[in-house]
Design a protein around this motif. Structure first.
Motif: not given
Length: 563
Positions: A449-451, A488, A490-491, A522, A458-459, A455, A524, A179
């Motif tokens: 996991a929005l940041t 994770s 991510e939404s 995930v 989460a991994q 993330r 999303r 990232q």
């Protein structure tokens, strides 16, 4: 590397020492950082950094020793300032510092396991963040810099029964690298090396797994010095075109490790998440997870969902009424209520407990609290069959501004270690419960996991679940004793909580979702999906050649399809 200035952490031995020697051989002035602690982080006061300095000076190179720890943020910042003041710049950082401990899930007492997890995350992830925070301001101001992190195969394509903490920490290092690299300014590059070599850490790991140290022969493995050319290439001026990548080195081979990539996606609108999951787990998601690729691109793998009438008997594959309860550890009361409603058709009553101290940096208190909470829940119900842990630094379905610069990415990782520790605490408690009762248990980890930090967490938690699933914990039933899943989230949209709770309910209760244990799942906006695990995208066999322009061309060619 001529006239460059480098800091190499963990430079007192193993791979770090060989990298230090190699960078000095190529003309760099090397600051050898090593605390002199033992393999497990125990204070020994060894003068290991000075030993490496003597090796470099004996060969005509320039080096100085820095006997400090990467976990000491003030000392690291001071060393960076001192290095720039003394030598005029800081051009290269290689973070090879590390410790190794083996808290097999569920084996150790709470305080021992917590200390091991906290120490491993503190050195491997915390130390990396400390170095990045200290070095990047100098490098970005100067317009030049190379940073090489060190991760591990047991945090990527592989797992480790004896090292779930180590693997989780190393996955977080890789996730941070993936990232961070793309957002750095021109001239500054961050990449990571995943080495395999016959180090003391490898020996310690084999002994922990039951090998007799007197009979170990690791001469066929690559040696620590065989890792130095790859690290030096990543740290070179010529390699600045590559940013945010992970390279695996086996000495005679170098592989580009692809990050988790999406292989299947399922709409959560239309027929709805519950109907989609009931129809698509077995023909779509389970084969994709097993094969780590999409199995589409041919005849449809299921009938159109609109043509499938809802089953009046309840969810597809639902269990008989009277199964055990599901414990939910979380602080979002509305989400817990939604999950309870989704589990009701499966016959699962739910009990809820707050995350509390299990979600803080106080690992010892958190590990003990998780075990107490699980034990109380099991005693107050007819039996416990599942645990759902909803924990992260951000609430589910709460939007935020995109993180697009490196200072914000580093700041977003402030709570990453605590998130990983919280999920590890519940994994350990679950493992001990199964071992004590013989009753199979499913654990579903839900990580906001929005940041970037979320993330990475989460991994790391997914890697934890994979390692736990490979740990033999038997039950008296037909299922493995402990099955773990990770999602994770991510939404930022509250509407996607519906798809999330239906997914979690299926993972808790549906028999056919057992095949998704350890998957990179995930949620999303408008869909949920499955990503492949990190894995080699291409491997270059050196065949006696040096790393150089030809290997760069191999990597460029491999990366071209991804843009």
């Amino acid at each position: 590397m001529r006239d460059r200035v480098a800091i190499v952490t963990g430079g007192g031995g193993g791979i770090g020492a060989e990298v230090s020697v190699e960078l000095a051989r190529r003309g760099a002035t090397v600051v050898v950082l090593d605390s002199g602690d033992g393999l497990r982080g125990e204070p020994l006061g060894e003068r290991s950094a000075e030993r490496t300095v003597r090796r470099i000076e004996a060969a005509g190179g320039r080096a100085v020793a820095a006997p400090i720890s990467v976990t000491d943020a003030d000392a690291v910042r001071g060393l960076v300032e001192e290095t720039v003041a003394r030598f005029g710049s800081l051009d290269v950082v290689v973070n090879a510092a590390g410790i190794v401990r083996f808290p097999r899930i569920g084996d150790a007492a709470a305080d021992v396991a917590a200390d091991d997890w906290a120490a491993l995350l503190g050195v491997h992830l915390g130390g990396y963040l400390t170095l990045l925070a200290a070095a990047l301001p100098r490098m970005t101001a100067a317009g030049y810099g190379r940073i090489v992190g060190v991760t591990s195969g047991v945090g990527l394509a592989r797992t480790s029964v004896d090292g779930p903490a180590y693997g989780s920490a190393k996955r977080a290092v890789a996730a941070l690298t993936w990232q961070l690299g793309p957002v750095l300014p021109p001239g500054v590059a961050v990449n990571a090396l995943s080495p395999i070599a016959a180090t003391r850490m490898v020996t310690e790991g084999l002994v922990a797994a039951g090998a007799d140290p007197r009979g170990l022969d690791l001469s066929a493995m690559p040696q620590p010095e065989h890792m130095a050319p790859a690290a030096a290439r990543l740290a070179s001026e010529e390699f600045g075109w590559c940013r945010g990548r992970v390279l695996f080195s086996a000495g005679s081979e170098v592989s580009l490790i692809a990050p988790p990539r999406l292989v299947e996606a399922v709409a959560t609108g239309g027929a709805g998440a519950a109907a989609a999951l009931g129809a698509l787990v077995r023909p779509v998601l389970a084969p994709a997870h097993a094969q780590q690729r999409s199995t589409g691109g041919s005849n449809p793998r299921s009938a159109p969902l609109a043509a499938a009438p809802p089953d009046p008997a309840g969810p597809s594959g639902s269990a008989e009424p009277g199964v055990g309860a599901c414990l939910v550890a979380g602080d979002d009361r509305a989400l817990i209520d939604q999950l309870a409603a989704a589990l009701a058709p499966w016959g699962y009553p739910t009990a809820a407990v707050p995350v509390g101290v299990t979600g803080t940096a106080d690992a010892a208190a958190g590990f003990a609290a998780a075990e107490r909470g699980l034990r109380r829940a099991a005693a107050s119900t007819a039996g416990l069959d599942a645990v759902v842990v909803i924990h992260g630094t951000q609430a589910i379905g709460v939007g935020g501004q995109p993180v697009v610069d490196w200072p914000a990415i580093l700041a977003s990782h402030a709570g990453t270690a605590a998130t990983i520790l919280g999920h590890a605490a519940w994994s350990r408690a679950a493992a001990r419960h199964v071992a004590a009762t013989g009753r199979a248990l499913r654990v579903v980890h839900v990580v906001p996991a929005l940041t970037p930090g979320g993330r990475s967490a989460a991994q790391a938690v997914t890697q934890l679940a994979r390692s736990v699933n490979d740990t033999p914990i038997t039950s008296t039933g037909p299922e493995p004793g402990l099955l773990e899943f990770a999602v994770s989230v991510e939404s930022p949209h509250p509407a996607d909580r519906v798809g999330l709770v239906e997914l979690v309910a299926s993972l808790v209760a549906a028999p056919d979702t057992a095949s998704l244990a350890g998957a990179e799942l995930v949620v999303r906006p408008g869909w949920l999906g499955l990503r492949a695990h990190p894995a080699p995208a291409v491997t270059a066999s050196l065949a006696g050649a040096e790393l150089g322009p030809w290997t760069d061309d191999v990597l460029r060619d491999a990366l071209a399809p991804f843009g």
